[in-house]
Design a protein around this motif. Structure first.
Motif, PDB file in Angstrom:
ATOM      1  N   THR A 158      14.929  46.536  34.215  1.00  0.00           N
ATOM      2  CA  THR A 158      13.555  46.193  33.846  1.00  0.00           C
ATOM      3  C   THR A 158      13.499  44.868  33.083  1.00  0.00           C
ATOM      4  N   THR A 159      14.538  44.551  32.354  1.00  0.00           N
ATOM      5  CA  THR A 159      14.562  43.293  31.581  1.00  0.00           C
ATOM      6  C   THR A 159      14.697  42.088  32.492  1.00  0.00           C
ATOM      7  N   GLY A 160      15.140  42.304  33.733  1.00  0.00           N
ATOM      8  CA  GLY A 160      15.358  41.181  34.639  1.00  0.00           C
ATOM      9  C   GLY A 160      16.753  40.597  34.520  1.00  0.00           C
ATOM     10  N   GLU A 161      17.517  41.055  33.558  1.00  0.00           N
ATOM     11  CA  GLU A 161      18.878  40.547  33.373  1.00  0.00           C
ATOM     12  C   GLU A 161      19.866  41.202  34.333  1.00  0.00           C
ATOM     13  N   LEU A 162      19.640  42.478  34.650  1.00  0.00           N
ATOM     14  CA  LEU A 162      20.536  43.202  35.554  1.00  0.00           C
ATOM     15  C   LEU A 162      20.011  43.081  36.980  1.00  0.00           C
ATOM     16  N   ARG A 163      20.885  42.797  37.916  1.00  0.00           N
ATOM     17  CA  ARG A 163      20.514  42.625  39.314  1.00  0.00           C
ATOM     18  C   ARG A 163      19.667  43.790  39.825  1.00  0.00           C
ATOM     19  N   VAL A 187      48.959  47.523  25.342  1.00  0.00           N
ATOM     20  CA  VAL A 187      48.306  46.320  24.801  1.00  0.00           C
ATOM     21  C   VAL A 187      47.902  45.382  25.936  1.00  0.00           C
ATOM     22  N   ARG A 188      48.813  45.161  26.870  1.00  0.00           N
ATOM     23  CA  ARG A 188      48.499  44.266  27.995  1.00  0.00           C
ATOM     24  C   ARG A 188      47.462  44.879  28.920  1.00  0.00           C
ATOM     25  N   ARG A 189      47.529  46.180  29.110  1.00  0.00           N
ATOM     26  CA  ARG A 189      46.544  46.837  29.968  1.00  0.00           C
ATOM     27  C   ARG A 189      45.143  46.707  29.373  1.00  0.00           C
ATOM     28  N   LEU A 190      45.034  46.863  28.057  1.00  0.00           N
ATOM     29  CA  LEU A 190      43.733  46.726  27.402  1.00  0.00           C
ATOM     30  C   LEU A 190      43.233  45.287  27.473  1.00  0.00           C
ATOM     31  N   ALA A 191      44.146  44.335  27.307  1.00  0.00           N
ATOM     32  CA  ALA A 191      43.758  42.924  27.382  1.00  0.00           C
ATOM     33  C   ALA A 191      43.270  42.582  28.791  1.00  0.00           C
ATOM     34  N   ALA A 192      43.963  43.103  29.797  1.00  0.00           N
ATOM     35  CA  ALA A 192      43.536  42.872  31.178  1.00  0.00           C
ATOM     36  C   ALA A 192      42.194  43.527  31.446  1.00  0.00           C
ATOM     37  N   ALA A 193      41.979  44.718  30.879  1.00  0.00           N
ATOM     38  CA  ALA A 193      40.715  45.430  31.071  1.00  0.00           C
ATOM     39  C   ALA A 193      39.553  44.655  30.447  1.00  0.00           C
ATOM     40  N   ARG A 194      39.784  44.035  29.304  1.00  0.00           N
ATOM     41  CA  ARG A 194      38.718  43.245  28.664  1.00  0.00           C
ATOM     42  C   ARG A 194      38.313  42.058  29.544  1.00  0.00           C
ATOM     43  N   ARG A 195      39.302  41.399  30.132  1.00  0.00           N
ATOM     44  CA  ARG A 195      38.998  40.275  31.034  1.00  0.00           C
ATOM     45  C   ARG A 195      38.262  40.781  32.276  1.00  0.00           C
ATOM     46  N   PHE A 196      38.712  41.901  32.812  1.00  0.00           N
ATOM     47  CA  PHE A 196      38.054  42.497  33.973  1.00  0.00           C
ATOM     48  C   PHE A 196      36.612  42.867  33.649  1.00  0.00           C
ATOM     49  N   ALA A 197      36.383  43.431  32.460  1.00  0.00           N
ATOM     50  CA  ALA A 197      35.022  43.798  32.054  1.00  0.00           C
ATOM     51  C   ALA A 197      34.119  42.574  32.003  1.00  0.00           C
ATOM     52  N   ALA A 198      34.643  41.443  31.499  1.00  0.00           N
ATOM     53  CA  ALA A 198      33.850  40.214  31.432  1.00  0.00           C
ATOM     54  C   ALA A 198      33.467  39.748  32.838  1.00  0.00           C
ATOM     55  N   PHE A 199      34.416  39.824  33.781  1.00  0.00           N
ATOM     56  CA  PHE A 199      34.108  39.480  35.171  1.00  0.00           C
ATOM     57  C   PHE A 199      33.005  40.381  35.726  1.00  0.00           C
ATOM     58  N   MET A 200      33.112  41.681  35.461  1.00  0.00           N
ATOM     59  CA  MET A 200      32.149  42.638  35.989  1.00  0.00           C
ATOM     60  C   MET A 200      30.757  42.396  35.421  1.00  0.00           C
ATOM     61  N   ILE A 201      30.686  42.156  34.128  1.00  0.00           N
ATOM     62  CA  ILE A 201      29.382  41.926  33.498  1.00  0.00           C
ATOM     63  C   ILE A 201      28.710  40.696  34.098  1.00  0.00           C
ATOM     64  N   GLN A 202      29.496  39.624  34.322  1.00  0.00           N
ATOM     65  CA  GLN A 202      28.921  38.426  34.930  1.00  0.00           C
ATOM     66  C   GLN A 202      28.438  38.706  36.355  1.00  0.00           C
ATOM     67  N   SER A 203      29.179  39.524  37.098  1.00  0.00           N
ATOM     68  CA  SER A 203      28.782  39.813  38.479  1.00  0.00           C
ATOM     69  C   SER A 203      27.540  40.707  38.539  1.00  0.00           C
ATOM     70  N   PHE A 204      27.319  41.489  37.492  1.00  0.00           N
ATOM     71  CA  PHE A 204      26.151  42.375  37.452  1.00  0.00           C
ATOM     72  C   PHE A 204      24.884  41.643  37.020  1.00  0.00           C
ATOM     73  N   THR A 206      21.790  38.989  36.779  1.00  0.00           N
ATOM     74  CA  THR A 206      20.943  38.308  37.753  1.00  0.00           C
ATOM     75  C   THR A 206      21.292  36.832  37.856  1.00  0.00           C
ATOM     76  N   SER A 207      21.358  36.166  36.729  1.00  0.00           N
ATOM     77  CA  SER A 207      21.745  34.753  36.679  1.00  0.00           C
ATOM     78  C   SER A 207      22.942  34.638  35.750  1.00  0.00           C
ATOM     79  N   PRO A 208      24.144  34.802  36.268  1.00  0.00           N
ATOM     80  CA  PRO A 208      25.323  34.864  35.405  1.00  0.00           C
ATOM     81  C   PRO A 208      25.491  33.623  34.531  1.00  0.00           C
ATOM     82  N   THR A 209      25.786  33.847  33.292  1.00  0.00           N
ATOM     83  CA  THR A 209      26.123  32.765  32.374  1.00  0.00           C
ATOM     84  C   THR A 209      27.636  32.630  32.370  1.00  0.00           C
ATOM     85  N   ARG A 210      28.108  31.422  32.583  1.00  0.00           N
ATOM     86  CA  ARG A 210      29.544  31.208  32.691  1.00  0.00           C
ATOM     87  C   ARG A 210      30.191  31.102  31.307  1.00  0.00           C
ATOM     88  N   ALA A 211      30.117  32.186  30.585  1.00  0.00           N
ATOM     89  CA  ALA A 211      30.747  32.221  29.261  1.00  0.00           C
ATOM     90  C   ALA A 211      32.259  32.283  29.422  1.00  0.00           C
TER      91      ALA A 211
END
Length: 224
Positions: A158-163, A187-204, A206-211
């Motif tokens: 509804t906010t327009g932020e999510l596709r 530790v490495r698995r959690l670090a990889a998961a954090r990077r993966f989460a950032a990718f997923m949030i950007q893909s979700f 509407t207009s991804p911000t390249r943070a």
């Protein structure tokens, strides 16, 4: 020599005292067995998947299969208790996201924390994704969590932020992909998961911000 009047009550008191001590010891042993079974089960489910048989869990816990079934009548019951704490954490994360005044911020928070939580315990991730166990209490908590997630998704759209074309199954798909992360340490698995989460949030979005993404993690490359 005759017995005194007070001798029988004294002996009876001693017998009762010993009986109480034995019962307490048995209860203590039972508690120890239960905790050991749960600890072994959590590790087994995390490393070997949910198909590990009860007899193998019993062997690793150094108890008989009958002892496992005495505490957990079914495998579903064992799974439910083993992952009860993680299910509570998972529900609390979604509740925290719903409580955010900014729905998109709440959605991002939930995606990030769910992915991290599931990466920390792959056994729970498999149980949550695969809809196991079917034990009533656990299944009800999971269903409630999914309903809250669906509500959060509606708010964020509804906010327009999510596709507009985002559906709840897309988040489940992300959790399934996240479960496949293999790393040499937690530790490495959690670090990889954090990077993966950032990718997923950007893909979700509407207009991804390249943070900037979290740092990359060196992961083992499997070969045929």
């Amino acid at each position: 020599m005759g017995r005194t009047v007070t001798e029988h009550p004294v002996r009876l008191a001693k017998v009762r005292s010993v009986t109480v001590e034995v019962r307490q010891a048995l209860r203590s042993d039972a508690r120890d067995n239960r905790e050991r079974i749960l600890a072994v089960a959590r590790l087994a489910f995390a490393t070997d998947g949910l198909d590990v048989p009860i007899r193998e869990i019993a062997r690793r816990a150094q108890v008989g299969a009958a002892t496992v079934y005495r505490h957990f009548p079914t495998k579903d019951a064992l799974l439910a208790v083993a992952f009860a704490e993680q299910m509570t954490v998972c529900s609390a994360i979604v509740e925290e996201g719903l409580a955010q005044p900014d729905a998109w911020l709440g959605f991002r928070l939930v995606v990030k924390k769910l992915i991290e939580t599931h990466a920390h315990d792959r056994g729970f991730a498999r149980a949550f994704i695969s809809q196991l166990p079917q034990e009533a209490g656990f299944a009800a908590d999971r269903a409630r969590t999914l309903r809250m997630l669906a509500e959060l998704v509606d708010r964020a759209r509804t906010t327009g932020e999510l596709r507009d074309d985002f559906v709840l199954e897309d988040l489940i798909l992300a959790l399934m992909a996240n479960e496949g992360i293999r790393a040499e340490s937690t530790v490495r698995r959690l670090a990889a998961a954090r990077r993966f989460a950032a990718f997923m949030i950007q893909s979700f979005q509407t207009s991804p911000t390249r943070a900037p993404l979290p740092p990359a993690v060196r992961l083992p490359l499997s070969t045929p």
